[in-house]
Design a protein around this motif. Structure first.
Motif, PDB file in Angstrom:
ATOM      1  N   GLU A   1      -9.967   5.653   0.905  1.00  0.00           N
ATOM      2  CA  GLU A   1      -9.219   4.512   0.397  1.00  0.00           C
ATOM      3  C   GLU A   1     -10.185   3.525  -0.248  1.00  0.00           C
ATOM      4  OE1 GLU A   1      -7.029   2.603   3.452  1.00  0.00           O
ATOM      5  OE2 GLU A   1      -5.728   4.321   3.863  1.00  0.00           O
TER       6      GLU A   1
ATOM      7  N   TRP B   1       0.863  -1.196   0.000  1.00  0.00           N
ATOM      8  CA  TRP B   1       0.000   0.000   0.000  1.00  0.00           C
ATOM      9  C   TRP B   1       0.896   1.241   0.000  1.00  0.00           C
ATOM     10  CZ3 TRP B   1      -4.830   0.402  -1.349  1.00  0.00           C
ATOM     11  CH2 TRP B   1      -5.569   1.539  -1.011  1.00  0.00           C
TER      12      TRP B   1
ATOM     13  N   ARG C   1      -9.731  -0.233  -1.803  1.00  0.00           N
ATOM     14  CA  ARG C   1      -8.765  -1.325  -1.974  1.00  0.00           C
ATOM     15  C   ARG C   1      -9.326  -2.402  -2.897  1.00  0.00           C
ATOM     16  NH1 ARG C   1      -4.669  -1.612   2.391  1.00  0.00           N
ATOM     17  NH2 ARG C   1      -4.905   0.268   3.662  1.00  0.00           N
TER      18      ARG C   1
END
Length: 250
Positions: free
Chosen positions: A159, A24, A161
């Motif tokens: 975020e 990340w 993902r």
């Protein structure tokens, strides 16, 4: 029967995450050249290269890339069809200059007036011509284009993902739904040498050291300015400055 090579739908490689290895890291959208940014359209003053996360134009209230309003008047009804983008759907496209293992994106809205993308699709490509829509793989149904949840305000960073790592050089984000207009800034996250590339001393900076920063902005060691305060990005675990100075004393 074996289909002809030109009939084979290109598949972008995907991989499962390794235990304990999240990968990340910002892949350096902030430092990419203007030529790496393209879009389906844009409004004057909001070109594709304005899509850098925390990008700030002091001459304008609204920040980020914005497509022509008539291009997205029918959202969220429009969706990616098959393996390619709907010709009428707005998109922002990023060329990372070389393939990376991609694990997600950070998104941000227009900074004021409650403008942000609340959900979106992602597409990936090796050559910038043939595109693969990122799909979720439910166990009890056919694969379908995954709708990622985006921002819920105009300044915060969200975020998103991926469920599995994607190996790709080109990334497209296609807004699916929005509030008060599409204004978008983003960073692409992944594995590899992105951190070292992002901190290269030759990387261009959108703010020169001599210009200083405004109130409620943090002055990075490299001269950039990033949001500070209660809605800022200092000590949020992300290298927003590009040189890591916003995370140095946390």
């Amino acid at each position: 029967m074996t289909p002809k090579p030109e009939d084979i739908t290109p598949v972008v490689p995907t991989y499962p995450f390794l235990p304990g290895n999240e990968c990340w890291v910002p892949l350096g959208v902030q430092t990419l050249p203007v030529s790496s940014f393209t879009a389906s359209s844009h409004q004057e003053g909001h070109p594709p290269e304005a899509a850098r996360l925390h990008g700030w134009d002091p001459r304008r209230d609204l920040q980020g890339w914005s497509p022509q309003p008539e291009e997205y008047k029918d959202l969220p009804q429009k969706r990616p069809e098959g393996q390619s983008v709907n010709a009428q759907s707005p998109y922002i496209q990023i060329d990372l200059l070389k393939p990376y293992n991609i694990t997600g994106v950070l998104t941000q809205g227009g900074g004021v007036f409650g403008t942000f993308v609340s959900s979106f699709y992602l597409e990936f490509s090796h050559d910038g011509k043939r595109w693969f829509t990122y799909k979720e793989l439910p166990s009890d149904a056919p694969p379908r284009a995954k709708v990622f949840l985006g921002n819920h305000d105009d300044r915060g960073v969200t975020e998103s993902r991926l469920d599995r790592i994607v190996s790709s050089q080109f990334v497209r984000l296609l807004p699916h739904d929005f509030q008060n207009g599409i204004y978008l800034r983003l960073e692409i996250m992944g594995c590899g040498d992105g951190y070292h590339w992002l901190t290269s001393p030759t990387a261009p900076s959108p703010v020169t050291p001599g210009e200083g920063c405004r109130e409620k902005e943090f002055h990075c060691d490299n001269g950039r300015c990033v949001p500070a305060g209660s809605v800022g990005v200092v000590c949020d675990g992300v290298n927003d400055c590009g040189d890591g100075s916003d995370e140095k004393y946390c």
